[in-house]
Structures are given as structure tokens and as C-alpha cells.
Scaffold this motif. Structure first.
Motif, short mmCIF file in Angstrom:
data_model
loop_
_atom_site.label_atom_id
_atom_site.label_comp_id
_atom_site.label_asym_id
_atom_site.label_seq_id
_atom_site.Cartn_x
_atom_site.Cartn_y
_atom_site.Cartn_z
N ASN A 285 -1.86 5.07 -77.44
CA ASN A 285 -3.16 4.76 -78.04
C ASN A 285 -3.30 5.68 -79.24
OD1 ASN A 285 -5.77 3.78 -78.48
ND2 ASN A 285 -6.67 5.35 -77.15
N TYR B 280 -4.47 7.23 -82.98
CA TYR B 280 -5.70 7.54 -83.73
C TYR B 280 -5.33 7.92 -85.16
CZ TYR B 280 -10.37 9.70 -84.41
OH TYR B 280 -11.63 10.03 -84.85
N ASN C 288 -11.06 11.28 -76.02
CA ASN C 288 -11.06 9.83 -76.24
C ASN C 288 -9.76 9.16 -75.79
OD1 ASN C 288 -13.54 8.67 -78.04
ND2 ASN C 288 -13.23 10.86 -78.38
N LEU D 92 -12.92 -4.66 -79.05
CA LEU D 92 -12.07 -3.58 -78.55
C LEU D 92 -11.58 -3.85 -77.13
CD1 LEU D 92 -13.89 -0.40 -79.97
CD2 LEU D 92 -11.82 -1.51 -80.82
N GLU E 156 -13.98 4.40 -83.03
CA GLU E 156 -14.33 4.70 -81.65
C GLU E 156 -15.79 5.11 -81.50
OE1 GLU E 156 -13.35 8.77 -83.31
OE2 GLU E 156 -12.96 6.68 -83.75
N ASN F 222 -19.44 5.36 -77.90
CA ASN F 222 -18.24 6.15 -77.68
C ASN F 222 -17.98 6.36 -76.19
OD1 ASN F 222 -17.08 9.47 -77.93
ND2 ASN F 222 -15.99 7.72 -78.78
N TYR G 182 -16.07 3.44 -75.22
CA TYR G 182 -14.68 3.52 -75.69
C TYR G 182 -13.87 4.44 -74.80
CZ TYR G 182 -10.58 4.20 -78.53
OH TYR G 182 -9.27 4.26 -78.94
N LYS G 183 -14.43 5.56 -74.41
CA LYS G 183 -13.71 6.50 -73.54
C LYS G 183 -13.35 5.84 -72.21
CE LYS G 183 -15.88 10.65 -75.47
NZ LYS G 183 -16.86 11.73 -75.21
N THR H 125 -10.56 3.13 -72.76
CA THR H 125 -9.22 3.68 -72.99
C THR H 125 -8.69 4.40 -71.76
OG1 THR H 125 -10.27 5.61 -74.05
CG2 THR H 125 -9.44 3.85 -75.49
#
Length: 553
Positions: A124, A126, A154, A406, A423, A449, A452-453, A456
Motif C-alpha cells: 500500500n 504513499y 495509515n 477507495l 487519505e 481518515n 481510511y485507516k 487499509t
């Protein structure tokens, strides 16, 4: 280094020989390669900028030993060509450059790495532009620490930096370098950067660096007619420059091949970089980056050598492709396929018209592989002067749609990447002139966020989503722009349902299900239309723009 290997285009360790190197006697030896030059001189802080002649050898190497030189002394080369013309030049192997003065620095690389490269299988990624984070004169080491902390929180497996080599102005964003071996002074001290790499590796996070090896800056201080001839570039004016005004490297020249191979080894071996991303790889694969002009076989051959070298140094390669590469047998470990940006076009479109993308979406679900990297780059936060979040359709449902986009991305059988701010649902258009900071986001974006955390973490922890041997099975369900598919790995089974429309759906559950994540959860600023535990035959509720991932019991 074997000089003959370098001259034959097969050397990978030119950085150990050329440039400025400290000797045991505490003096420095300077070496440069200028086979067609008549004479060469060096001037710097160590000789009060009076020219000192360099000795030329039959190989075309010039060298000189300076007794009173020291770390961070500035210097320059003066080259005299066969016609007596004089050129001031930067050291092609210098690790630090003074852009204002057009000089090179002596730089001792003293930092010793403590941690090994990351071995993360589930990737993943960034992408970060350090220039935007370092616009002010803040403590750069503190910002590096913030990046490490944010990446860990993240669930990013790798941080990908846009080019870190020296470049002349912010519009270039690091591409078209004026010193490929030189760490950009905008990003602090090279040893601080090495410590940043170590801190990432301590947290089991890898680092990827973009390396633009197709071109170089046309400033005459650098490689253009370095020894009075086209040592590094094509001899023909119609292919000397690319469409962006930079000068193309000529891979048919032995000196170029050894220079680039040495650069790649320096990044993967000396800087301990986990992965190299080659941006706009089509500029190498095709003549002038144009598929209609045909394949540049010399570049393809060199790319194969480069990728073999990267593997030998226990790193991996990524080819960034902005167009079609179908039918080509490329040796990159991964391909960043920018065609995924069609998903942005889908989410910019009115929901009633999104069914027009059905064939494209179903192909994404069915045909992907972890060799392909899908996601979003800095380009997607610049094009049309709108960030990824701002590109979502409607004025008041952007958060919901971005969460579903996402969710779809992280459910595909592919490797993932996003750009800094995605994110956090950043609504600001990315600009190289504006400072990026994690402190600018409001409470709604912080809640985004949180989603998103969790998403993921689900991707990392579930092999049915992240393992290269996992499988995909598309389910047929009624509804337009509504997609359901299974992700499986051995006995682990997940059900993914994404609703790209503004219509609420109820779907009869084909199994007993446990909901793992729902974009409409209250804790993510949703309306609370979640499902929890569902028995076979009961309804799965999907609100407009809603997506959910379930464990199949």
C-alpha cells in the motif's frame, strides 16, 4: 571499479571511482570522465578558485589529488575541448550542488544504516512530494518524523518519494534533474535523509524513490556536450530534446549505460532504497514517448539490465506508464497503470450515466494482478485544478463517493497507491507552491481518515484481499452501477458490494454474513445505515453511494 568495464557500458559502481573521494591520508582525489576533452582543470575553496590542472589518462579519465580539501568545500570543473573552447561544468557524480553558484560540493556520506530493507508483500504505497512539505524553513528532521508516524498509522507499506535528486525550479518537481547523484538541498542534509530511511525501515515500512533516467536538464552546466561532444545525448537534433524541453539520454552510448547503471546501484545499494519507480517509462520504451514512432529497442535492452541489477540488490522496480503498453513484455516487477484514472471519470459523471462504465469496471474486478499498481498519483490532484476529493460528483456527497471509490480500489486484486492528502479527503488542489501539512485538516476529514485507516487495516490483515494467490469471483446482481464480488484465499472468504449510484438498494444475502466495514457507518460521518450480522436470505441494505465488505460465515 574497472575502468574498461565502465568504458564498455557494463559498470555499475562508477560512484565509487568518479567524483570526490576522501583517501586515508585525508586528502581528496577527484576523477571525471571526459574522453574527448583536451584538458581539464579544477577550481574550488581548497585552491582559492585558482585552476589546478588535472592529469589525463589514455582511458579519458582526468584526475587530481588535493591535499587541503575538506568536506563541504565547493568546486567546479573547467573543460577544454579539442577546438580550445572552455566550459564550466558540474561534477556528474557530485552528491550535493549549489544551484545559485552552479558549483559542486565535496560531501562525505557518514551515516551507517542500522536496519535492513522492508519485506512487505502486501503493498500500500504513499506518494509524497517532499518539496511541498518543505516549503517553509521548518525543522526538516521533524517533518521526516511526521511522515514516518503518519505512514505507520495509515497502514502504508511503502513511502514513495517523487524525485529527490537536484533540480532547478519547483515547476520541474524533481524531474529533468541537473545532478542525478546529488540529493536536493531543498530536502535537507543527505545524512538526515539516510536516517529517515532507517526510521522507516525500523517501522517495517519500505521506501520507493522515483528516478527519472530518461532525461536530464538542458542547462549547459550539466551533461550537455560535457567534453565538447554529445557524450550523454543523441547526436541528432530531432531526438536530442523531448517534448518537455529536457535532453534525452542516448542508451546506445557506453558512457550513458554505465552512468545510469551506477546511478541505479547507488540508490539500491548505497542509499538502501527498497524500490525504484521509473516515471513516464514510455519516454524510454517508445521514441520520444510516442508509441506511433515505434519501440526504442536499445532502451528496452537497458531496462532489462537495470531491472536485473535492481533484483540483484534485493530491491524491486516499478514502471510508470501513462499510455498503452499492451503486447509489450516489460521486465518491471510492477506496472503503475495510469488508466485507472478512468474511475475518476466515472465518479465525475452523473450517477444515471455510470452504467456506461460497466464493461470497464467488470474488467478491473476480473482481470487484475498484483503486478499492476492501481490508484492515484499527484497528477490526479492537479488535472483540472481539482484534488481527487473535489473531483467527486455533486456538492454535498463527495465524502461518501470518495469512500466508495477507495473501498472499490482496496478490494481489487492489485497493488495500491495514493497521493498525499487522498487519505484525508484533501479538498485543496495540489500545488508545488503551497505548503502541505497534516495540521490543516478539519474534524470531518479526520473522521474520513479514520475510515481510511480501518479500510487499509482490513486490506493488510485479510489475505483474501492482499495475498497474490487470492481469487476473485464476480456475482451477478440486479441494479445498474452496482457490483458484488467475492475475494477468497483458501478458507477465507469476503463479499464486497459497491454502490456507485444515488439509489438505495436491498439485496438478498446469499450467505450468512458479518459486516467488517461500511462506508455509511456513523463513526465515518455516515448516516448509520449499516448491516451488522446478516443471515442467509435476509436483506443487505445499501444506501446511495454506499459500499461494504462482509466476512462470509
Amino acid at each position: 571499479m574497472n575502468t574498461r568495464d565502465y568504458l564498455n557500458g557494463i559498470s555499475t559502481d562508477g560512484y565509487e571511482f568518479f567524483g570526490a573521494h576522501k583517501r586515508k591520508s585525508n586528502d581528496y582525489i577527484f576523477r571525471l570522465l571526459a574522453p574527448n576533452a583536451k584538458e581539464a582543470y579544477i577550481a574550488g575553496d581548497f585552491n582559492k578558485w585558482e585552476k589546478t590542472p588535472m592529469r589525463k589518462y589514455s582511458t579519458g579519465v582526468f584526475s587530481v589529488t588535493i591535499e587541503n580539501a575538506k568536506n563541504l568545500d565547493e568546486y567546479e570543473y573547467e573543460i577544454i575541448d579539442k577546438d580550445g573552447n572552455s566550459y564550466k561544468k558540474l561534477d556528474p557524480y557530485s552528491k550535493k550542488i549549489n544551484l545559485d553558484e552552479g558549483t559542486s560540493f565535496i560531501l562525505d556520506e557518514g551515516y551507517k544504516f542500522k536496519y535492513k530493507k522492508s519485506k512487505n508483500e502486501a503493498k500500500n504505497i504513499y506518494q509524497i512530494h517532499l518539496g511541498a512539505m518543505f516549503r517553509s524553513n521548518k525543522d526538516k528532521s521533524k517533518i521526516y518524523d511526521q511522515i514516518v508516524k503518519h505512514a505507520k498509522e495509515n497502514n502504508f507499506s511503502h513511502v514513495q518519494l517523487m524525485p529527490i535528486s537536484e533540480y532547478k525550479n519547483y515547476k520541474q518537481m524533481g524531474y529533468s534533474s541537473i545532478g542525478h547523484f546529488a540529493f536536493s538541498s531543498r530536502y535537507g542534509d543527505l545524512n538526515d535523509f539516510k536516517e529517515f530511511i532507517d526510521k522507516l525501515h525500523k517501522e517495517k515500512i519500505g521506501i520507493i524513490v522515483e528516478l527519472d533516467i530518461a532525461e536530464f536538464d538542458p542547462d549547459f552546466l550539466y551533461l550537455d556536450r560535457f567534453d565538447g561532444t554529445n557524450s550523454y545525448n543523441y547526436d541528432y537534433d530531432n531526438i536530442k530534446y523531448n517534448y518537455f524541453g529536457a535532453i534525452n539520454f542516448d542508451p546506445t552510448k557506453e558512457l550513458v549505460r554505465s552512468y545510469i547503471l551506477s546511478l541505479v546501484e547507488y540508490y539500491t545499494k548505497v542509499l538502501n532504497i527498497d524500490g525504484i519507480f521509473f516515471p513516464s517509462a514510455e519516454n524510454m520504451i517508445f521514441w520520444q514517448g510516442d508509441r506511433n514512432r515505434g519501440i526504442n529497442q536499445e532502451w528496452l535492452d537497458l531496462i532489462n539490465q537495470i531491472n536485473d541489477l535492481i533484483k540483484a540488490n534485493k530491491s524491486f522496480s516499478i514502471g510508470g506508464i501513462n499510455g498503452s503498453y499492451d503486447g509489450l513484455d516489460l521486465s518491471f516487477d510492477y506496472i503503475f497503470d495510469s488508466r485507472f484514472k478512468n474511475m475518476i471519470e466515472l465518479f465525475k459523471t452523473e450517477p444515471i450515466n455510470r452504467a456506461n462504465f460497466q464493461a470497464y469496471v467488470r474488467a478491473l474486478i476480473a482481470n487484475d494482478t498484483y503486478k499492476i499498481i492501481h490508484g492515484f498519483s499527484y497528477v490526479d490532484s492537479i488535472v483540472n485544478e481539482a484534488s481527487l476529493a473535489m473531483k467527486m460528483y455533486s456538492h454535498d456527497r463527495k465524502f461518501e463517493q470518495l469512500k466508495t471509490l477507495l473501498t472499490f480500489l482496496y478490494s481489487l486484486k492489485s497493488t495500491k497507491t495514493i497521493f498525499m492528502g487522498d487519505e484525508l479527503a484533501d479538498f485543496d488542489t495540489f500545488s508545488i507552491y503551497d505548503e502541505f501539512t497534516y495540521e490543516k485538516f478539519d474534524q470531518y476529514q479526520i473522521k474520513f481518515n479514520d475510515f481510511y485507516k480501518d479500510l487499509t487495516q482490513l486490506f493488510i490483515n485479510n489475505k483474501s484481499l492482499s495475498n497474490t494467490d487470492s481469487d476473485v469471483n464476480i456475482l451477478d446482481i440486479e441494479g445498474y452501477s452496482l457490483y458484488a464480488f467475492e475475494r477468497t484465499y483458501k478458507n477465507e472468504k469476503l463479499l464486497v458490494i459497491t454502490n456507485f449510484t444515488d439509489i438505495e438498494y436491498k439485496i438478498n444475502a446469499p450467505y450468512d454474513l458479518e459486516e467488517l466495514i461500511n462506508t455509511d457507518d456513523l463513526k465515518y460521518m455516515g448516516d448509520g445505515n449499516t448491516n451488522g450480522l446478516i443471515k442467509r436470505g435476509e436483506d443487505i441494505r445499501l444506501a446511495p453511494y454506499n459500499s461494504a465488505i462482509f466476512k462470509i460465515k
